[in-house]
Design a protein around this motif. Structure first.
Motif, mmCIF file in Angstrom:
data_model
loop_
_atom_site.group_PDB
_atom_site.id
_atom_site.type_symbol
_atom_site.label_atom_id
_atom_site.label_comp_id
_atom_site.label_asym_id
_atom_site.label_seq_id
_atom_site.Cartn_x
_atom_site.Cartn_y
_atom_site.Cartn_z
ATOM 1 N N GLU A 1 -0.092 9.074 -8.321
ATOM 2 C CA GLU A 1 -1.276 9.101 -8.911
ATOM 3 C C GLU A 1 -1.747 7.702 -9.279
ATOM 4 O O GLU A 1 -1.711 7.461 -10.368
ATOM 5 N N PHE A 2 -2.237 6.989 -8.118
ATOM 6 C CA PHE A 2 -2.628 5.690 -8.910
ATOM 7 C C PHE A 2 -4.188 5.528 -9.387
ATOM 8 O O PHE A 2 -4.663 4.605 -9.749
ATOM 9 N N TYR A 3 -5.008 6.665 -9.057
ATOM 10 C CA TYR A 3 -6.474 6.875 -9.379
ATOM 11 C C TYR A 3 -6.529 6.465 -10.811
ATOM 12 O O TYR A 3 -7.686 6.135 -11.161
ATOM 13 N N VAL B 1 -5.203 -1.233 -4.167
ATOM 14 C CA VAL B 1 -5.456 -0.438 -3.019
ATOM 15 C C VAL B 1 -6.577 -1.006 -2.109
ATOM 16 O O VAL B 1 -6.512 -1.169 -0.886
ATOM 17 N N THR B 2 -7.613 -1.319 -2.843
ATOM 18 C CA THR B 2 -8.776 -1.564 -2.194
ATOM 19 C C THR B 2 -8.599 -2.918 -1.479
ATOM 20 O O THR B 2 -9.107 -2.899 -0.230
ATOM 21 N N CYS C 1 -6.207 0.914 -8.370
ATOM 22 C CA CYS C 1 -7.165 1.311 -7.529
ATOM 23 C C CYS C 1 -7.712 -0.226 -6.827
ATOM 24 O O CYS C 1 -8.012 -0.255 -5.661
ATOM 25 N N LEU D 1 0.841 -1.172 0.212
ATOM 26 C CA LEU D 1 0.064 0.085 0.064
ATOM 27 C C LEU D 1 0.968 1.318 0.016
ATOM 28 O O LEU D 1 0.655 2.291 -0.644
ATOM 29 N N SER E 1 5.470 -2.793 -5.452
ATOM 30 C CA SER E 1 4.292 -2.814 -4.782
ATOM 31 C C SER E 1 3.488 -4.254 -5.349
ATOM 32 O O SER E 1 2.882 -5.010 -4.537
ATOM 33 N N TYR F 1 5.783 0.746 -8.684
ATOM 34 C CA TYR F 1 4.788 -0.161 -8.945
ATOM 35 C C TYR F 1 5.150 -1.543 -8.904
ATOM 36 O O TYR F 1 4.433 -2.616 -8.383
ATOM 37 N N MET G 1 2.322 1.911 -3.283
ATOM 38 C CA MET G 1 1.580 2.384 -4.414
ATOM 39 C C MET G 1 0.874 3.674 -4.100
ATOM 40 O O MET G 1 0.916 4.339 -4.874
ATOM 41 N N CYS G 2 0.526 4.168 -2.944
ATOM 42 C CA CYS G 2 0.146 5.387 -2.413
ATOM 43 C C CYS G 2 0.950 6.710 -2.322
ATOM 44 O O CYS G 2 0.550 7.739 -2.796
#
Lengths: 151, 151
Positions: free
Chosen positions: A36-38, A47-48, A44, A28, A126, A123, A31-32
């Motif tokens: 800008e992982f959105y 991350v969820t 996404c 996490l 992650s 990335y 990645m975060c």
């Protein structure tokens, strides 16, 4: 009931749960933080799922701590079934998340320009951490499934 | 030995195996025909795994046909263990392949320009077929795992 190392309520299980939580947190963070992982669906999703694994593993780690250090057995059949089902579902989801992240990262790397060298490395790290978390989660799920008929 | 529908050597198992093979072939066709899939790692992975699933499922379908129509039981413990391990490994691999394909496809769709509307639809259909094949493969694996202790 024989003591199966790795099943719910043993110290090996505690180690597995802590490992899952640590790898999920690492995934996490890679990645975060300042990324800008959105813009990528796969990221996404990762991350969820990692956000689901962390509370799940920590809760079960607390159960293990109670069982190991305070000697209060925590194995009711109903509870073990829920743990097994949750473990399997989360293990499939985390495999899916880590593989889609790995696929997207390799595509970004191959196409070039979309992510700088450092960003792509993050990335990749992650995805690798998510993969390790999946592996530990699968191990827990297998041990608990093995224990299920004997409860 | 009681008859568990879906376990090795029953007609339900034959249907599952045929379904796996058909969906894997469909996924392969959507991915391969007149498409340059070589440039994406995830797509190559999908093609490899689907190419493994087809002979595996067809072989076990033949075993089921022998067992159902010629009434020759095919359940030795050693053989069933190999089938269960192979099923689980292939089911994990096909989940990984379909998820990475789905991730890459959604990225290609979002970035636009990399694949025309028709090409992207084919990638998506291929990922969906691989997902269905995974689902049937998992079902087979679960039924056979259930049967394993009673052999």
């Amino acid at each position: 009931m024989e003591e199966l190392p790795g099943a719910l309520g043993t110290s090996a299980s505690l180690a597995l749960r802590l490992g899952q939580a640590i790898f999920a947190v690492a995934s996490l963070l890679f990645m975060c933080l300042e990324v800008e992982f959105y813009s990528y669906t796969a990221f996404c999703f990762l991350v969820t799922i990692m956000g689901l694994i962390i509370p799940w593993s920590l809760t079960l780690a607390v159960v293990d701590v109670f069982s190991v250090f305070i000697k209060r057995p925590a194995r009711q059949p109903g509870m073990l079934s829920i743990v097994v089902i949750g473990d399997w579902v989360l293990s499939f989801l985390s495999l899916a998340a880590s593989c889609s992240t790995a696929g997207v990262t390799s595509l970004l790397l191959a196409s070039g320009g979309f992510c700088g060298g450092k960003l792509c490395t993050r990335y990749r790290l992650s995805a690798a951490m998510a993969f390790l978390s999946w592996f530990l989660s699968l191990t827990s799920a297998l041990f608990n499934l093995w224990l299920l008929p004997s409860v």
